[in-house]
Design an enzyme around this catalytic site. Structure first.
Site, mmCIF file in Angstrom:
data_model
loop_
_atom_site.group_PDB
_atom_site.id
_atom_site.type_symbol
_atom_site.label_atom_id
_atom_site.label_comp_id
_atom_site.label_asym_id
_atom_site.label_seq_id
_atom_site.Cartn_x
_atom_site.Cartn_y
_atom_site.Cartn_z
ATOM 1 N N ASN A 121 29.285 41.776 -26.850
ATOM 2 C CA ASN A 121 28.063 42.336 -26.254
ATOM 3 C C ASN A 121 28.503 43.118 -25.018
ATOM 4 O O ASN A 121 28.943 42.523 -24.026
ATOM 5 C CB ASN A 121 27.079 41.220 -25.882
ATOM 6 C CG ASN A 121 25.807 41.771 -25.236
ATOM 7 O OD1 ASN A 121 25.858 42.739 -24.483
ATOM 8 N ND2 ASN A 121 24.678 41.147 -25.513
ATOM 9 N N GLU A 133 23.997 45.233 -27.799
ATOM 10 C CA GLU A 133 23.356 45.810 -26.613
ATOM 11 C C GLU A 133 23.975 47.163 -26.239
ATOM 12 O O GLU A 133 24.393 47.376 -25.104
ATOM 13 C CB GLU A 133 23.382 44.839 -25.419
ATOM 14 C CG GLU A 133 22.282 43.794 -25.494
ATOM 15 C CD GLU A 133 21.876 43.256 -24.122
ATOM 16 O OE1 GLU A 133 22.478 42.302 -23.654
ATOM 17 O OE2 GLU A 133 20.945 43.826 -23.527
ATOM 18 N N ASP A 150 25.928 38.227 -30.704
ATOM 19 C CA ASP A 150 25.340 37.487 -29.583
ATOM 20 C C ASP A 150 24.172 36.694 -30.147
ATOM 21 O O ASP A 150 23.111 37.271 -30.399
ATOM 22 C CB ASP A 150 24.897 38.468 -28.493
ATOM 23 C CG ASP A 150 24.174 37.768 -27.350
ATOM 24 O OD1 ASP A 150 24.001 36.526 -27.405
ATOM 25 O OD2 ASP A 150 23.771 38.467 -26.399
ATOM 26 N N ASN A 205 22.628 34.172 -28.694
ATOM 27 C CA ASN A 205 21.716 33.710 -27.637
ATOM 28 C C ASN A 205 21.322 32.242 -27.794
ATOM 29 O O ASN A 205 20.242 31.824 -27.338
ATOM 30 C CB ASN A 205 20.478 34.608 -27.557
ATOM 31 C CG ASN A 205 20.624 35.692 -26.499
ATOM 32 O OD1 ASN A 205 21.062 35.429 -25.387
ATOM 33 N ND2 ASN A 205 20.252 36.921 -26.840
ATOM 34 N N ASP A 214 28.355 33.679 -28.178
ATOM 35 C CA ASP A 214 28.861 34.745 -29.049
ATOM 36 C C ASP A 214 29.780 34.102 -30.087
ATOM 37 O O ASP A 214 30.763 33.444 -29.730
ATOM 38 C CB ASP A 214 29.612 35.788 -28.221
ATOM 39 C CG ASP A 214 28.721 36.403 -27.154
ATOM 40 O OD1 ASP A 214 28.081 37.418 -27.433
ATOM 41 O OD2 ASP A 214 28.654 35.830 -26.037
ATOM 42 N N ASP A 262 28.413 41.188 -18.975
ATOM 43 C CA ASP A 262 28.288 39.746 -18.702
ATOM 44 C C ASP A 262 28.877 38.902 -19.842
ATOM 45 O O ASP A 262 29.024 37.694 -19.688
ATOM 46 C CB ASP A 262 26.836 39.350 -18.381
ATOM 47 C CG ASP A 262 25.803 39.970 -19.293
ATOM 48 O OD1 ASP A 262 26.143 40.844 -20.123
ATOM 49 O OD2 ASP A 262 24.628 39.580 -19.185
ATOM 50 N N HIS A 263 29.220 39.534 -20.966
ATOM 51 C CA HIS A 263 29.841 38.826 -22.097
ATOM 52 C C HIS A 263 31.318 39.210 -22.229
ATOM 53 O O HIS A 263 31.706 40.343 -21.937
ATOM 54 C CB HIS A 263 29.169 39.212 -23.416
ATOM 55 C CG HIS A 263 27.741 38.782 -23.534
ATOM 56 N ND1 HIS A 263 27.332 37.743 -24.337
ATOM 57 C CD2 HIS A 263 26.615 39.270 -22.950
ATOM 58 C CE1 HIS A 263 26.017 37.610 -24.258
ATOM 59 N NE2 HIS A 263 25.559 38.518 -23.422
#
Length: 256
Positions: free
Chosen positions: A7, A34, A146, A148, A217, A246-247
DNA sequence: ATGGTAGATACTCTA
């Protein structure tokens, strides 16, 4: 064959880091989430110069997924069958070297009980239906992205604090488990035992510095592909850079 | 402590 998921949180912001990582890590396929851009602004040429062809489906500001590959990308599926133009761009499927790859950006869910939370659970049921209708559990199938959702206590930095919270609540884990019950196994967990490693750290509150992360992930595969899995690692190196996603990327290697 | 930061878009929403 190395297959990765990352991501990137805006492919146009991250493109220098992405290209640098492609050249350093050398994955054959990368599933990206994303991208946050319309297809007209997808950096297709830059990626081609780095040796990767791309299939992608995006929208303005939010969501967007892509599959980058050194090998030909066949039988591309953009979104779920029956999605209209307004549907959130969260899924792309394609076949590479005979492996059916489904790349997902599972809805965040916002907060338990919200409309967005219901959308997340419904979306995961649609994902399972898509597998039932189009994939063979006896073939080489790979689901990544991802998700989540943290599936197990080891996937969450503070499992007691996350009990019943977004990303670790029972309904989310149950919905994700239902997808897994199609016949998929978690390559990272299978190969690494019950280690506690993370793939995402919130930008806020110094989560990265404190290693307050989650493993959300994943790379999940059918049994025939699991037999060919050699390694699966989370590559934290891009998370140390200035202005990171952030990933962190997750990369699995198969003897294929 | 209900904050904190990042990205896209347009002065807010999403994560």
């Amino acid at each position: 064959m190395k297959i990765a998921t990352w991501n990137v949180n805006s492919i146009n912001v991250r493109i220098p880091q992405l290209v640098e990582w492609l050249l350093a890590a050398g994955p054959d396929v990368v599933c990206v989430q994303e991208t946050k851009t319309i297809d007209e602004n997808f950096p297709e040429i830059v990626l081609a110069e780095a040796g990767y062809q791309a299939a992608f489906t995006g929208q303005k500001s939010y969501n967007g997924v892509a599959i980058l590959s050194k090998f030909p990308i066949e039988d591309v599926q953009l979104g779920f069958p029956g999605d209209d133009d307004e549907a959130q761009k969260r899924m792309i499927g394609a076949t590479v070297n005979g492996i059916r790859i489904v790349n997902t950006y599972v809805p965040n869910g916002s907060e338990l009980g919200s409309d967005k939370f219901k959308f997340k659970l419904d979306w995961l049921h649609r994902l399972r239906s898509y597998f039932d209708e189009t994939c063979d559990p006896n073939g080489d199938v790979l689901l990544c992205g991802d998700f989540n959702v943290g599936m197990e206590a080891e996937d969450v930095w503070n499992p007691a604090g996350y009990e019943g919270k977004l990303h670790f609540s029972k309904p989310e884990r149950a919905a994700m488990h239902y997808v897994k019950q199609f016949g998929l196994t978690d390559v990272f967990r299978d190969l690494n035992g019950n280690v506690s490693e993370f793939s995402w750290w919130d930008y806020r509150a110094g989560a990265w510095q404190k290693n307050h992360g989650l493993r959300i992930d994943y790379i999940w595969v059918t049994p025939t592909l699991a037999e060919k899995a050699k390694s699966c690692v989370i590559d934290k190196s891009p998370r140390y850079l200035d202005l990171p996603s952030d990933h962190a990327p997750v990369i699995a290697e198969f003897t294929i």
